[in-house]
Scaffold this motif. Sequence first.
Motif, PDB file in Angstrom:
ATOM      1  N   UNK A  54      57.490 -79.279 -11.701  1.00 39.86           N
ATOM      2  CA  UNK A  54      58.076 -77.998 -12.083  1.00 39.86           C
ATOM      3  C   UNK A  54      59.596 -78.061 -12.016  1.00 39.86           C
ATOM      4  N   UNK A  55      60.248 -77.409 -12.987  1.00 43.27           N
ATOM      5  CA  UNK A  55      61.689 -77.213 -12.958  1.00 43.27           C
ATOM      6  C   UNK A  55      62.031 -75.870 -12.328  1.00 43.27           C
TER       7      UNK A  55
ATOM      8  N   UNK B  22      44.109 -78.174 -10.386  1.00 46.45           N
ATOM      9  CA  UNK B  22      44.974 -78.307 -11.566  1.00 46.45           C
ATOM     10  C   UNK B  22      44.929 -79.751 -12.068  1.00 46.45           C
ATOM     11  N   UNK B  23      43.696 -80.220 -12.317  1.00 47.30           N
ATOM     12  CA  UNK B  23      43.452 -81.645 -12.530  1.00 47.30           C
ATOM     13  C   UNK B  23      44.305 -82.257 -13.641  1.00 47.30           C
TER      14      UNK B  23
ATOM     15  N   UNK C 195      51.829 -72.031  -7.481  1.00 50.07           N
ATOM     16  CA  UNK C 195      51.372 -70.743  -6.965  1.00 50.07           C
ATOM     17  C   UNK C 195      51.592 -69.623  -7.978  1.00 50.07           C
ATOM     18  N   UNK C 196      52.538 -69.820  -8.869  1.00 47.97           N
ATOM     19  CA  UNK C 196      52.808 -68.800  -9.878  1.00 47.97           C
ATOM     20  C   UNK C 196      51.675 -68.671 -10.890  1.00 47.97           C
ATOM     21  N   UNK C 197      50.769 -69.649 -10.927  1.00 51.41           N
ATOM     22  CA  UNK C 197      49.667 -69.608 -11.883  1.00 51.41           C
ATOM     23  C   UNK C 197      48.448 -68.849 -11.348  1.00 51.41           C
ATOM     24  N   UNK C 198      48.591 -68.220 -10.198  1.00 48.91           N
ATOM     25  CA  UNK C 198      47.486 -67.424  -9.663  1.00 48.91           C
ATOM     26  C   UNK C 198      47.193 -66.214 -10.537  1.00 48.91           C
ATOM     27  N   UNK C 199      48.206 -65.684 -11.182  1.00 45.82           N
ATOM     28  CA  UNK C 199      48.036 -64.541 -12.074  1.00 45.82           C
ATOM     29  C   UNK C 199      47.230 -64.966 -13.304  1.00 45.82           C
ATOM     30  N   UNK C 200      46.269 -64.145 -13.704  1.00 48.74           N
ATOM     31  CA  UNK C 200      45.401 -64.489 -14.835  1.00 48.74           C
ATOM     32  C   UNK C 200      46.155 -64.577 -16.146  1.00 48.74           C
TER      33      UNK C 200
ATOM     34  N   UNK D 177      55.224 -65.552 -18.766  1.00 50.33           N
ATOM     35  CA  UNK D 177      55.789 -66.845 -18.397  1.00 50.33           C
ATOM     36  C   UNK D 177      56.158 -66.806 -16.923  1.00 50.33           C
ATOM     37  N   UNK D 178      55.491 -67.636 -16.134  1.00 49.78           N
ATOM     38  CA  UNK D 178      55.682 -67.603 -14.691  1.00 49.78           C
ATOM     39  C   UNK D 178      56.232 -68.900 -14.115  1.00 49.78           C
TER      40      UNK D 178
END
Length: 372
Positions: A126-127, A119-120, A132-137, A168-169
Amino acid sequence: MRSLTALRMVVHDRSSTAGALLGVVAIVFLVGQQLSVFFGLLNYMSVLVDHSGAHAWVMSANLRNADAGNLISGKYIDRIIGLPEVEWAEPVLIGSGLFRTSEGSFETVRVIGTRRPRLAVGPWQFAQADERSLLDAESVTVDRLDLAKLGHPVLDQVTEIGDRRVRIRAVTEGARGFQGTLVFASLDKVKEIARTPPGRYSAILVRFREGADSQAMASLRALLPGCSVYTTGELSRLTRTYYIQNTGIGGSFGFSTAIAVLIGVVIISLTMYTSVLGRARDFAVMRAIGGRRRDIGVVVVSEALIIAGAGVFLGFVMLATLLNATRGSPIPSFFPLFVTPALGIGAVLVSFLGSLIALRVALKADPASVFH
């Protein structure tokens, strides 16, 4: 003794002291507030660059700022990785789209495509939820300060960006850009939203191995002569300079800061001038009993410095209160540590300049006038 005399005059002449004190407070508070907003906007201008964690950025040729580059080929990644000084190279894709809010209206957002696990280019804080929530496409993020603007979306809410389904994750903290709302997603999702051709990216971020020398940048530039290759610091300064010069921000803040200083100088000059005129006989008495012009000068300057010190203290207390009250709000606000002593010293110097007119009048006190 002379400084003690100045202190007694400051305490005794309360009306003039209050006026001069107001001038110093105005300088510190108004200038400090303007500078905090200015530096806050500077952070917005280069927010992605400053939080990238990379040592170098590879972008299209003839680049003027980090937000206005053309797409480059992903084939450059293999060339860059081949350099012995390079630890990693990550592609980044920046596009735009219309975010459908809960009310059915649309807001323009900038979508930032990044690749796991590094995630360069972000998100970096994060608030709600985490990376890890960004694993979903389909996952995207929104920033906490943009929730009202986007219709107060909630986690796991499904919506659209650029007519493409997203979920929105996560909610980020502090991911706000100068050009608009920032939404992070995977590279593939941003390609879909922005409809970019395959194998093309906005930038390639490069991090060098620990201990790499200054020749690493030279090797990278020699490898990619058709691209713009900047260190992170260079690109950040280039982007900020571009916006300052081409948006009028520099002139606007410079003018408002100059006005604040001018107001302070006028207030200090008038109040101290009036105060000295009212004590002209006192200064004449000092001369008549053996006081030198230098002694009178020390008294007036000491008086100005005492007022300046008190005004700087009160001004910073008010400024700190304002900054704490606006922390975490949509108002851009950032106050670097080096600004504090510079602003304090500047306020003292301005106070001294404002007292010069009063000093000139005090030095003209005629000891013979006591006997008239």
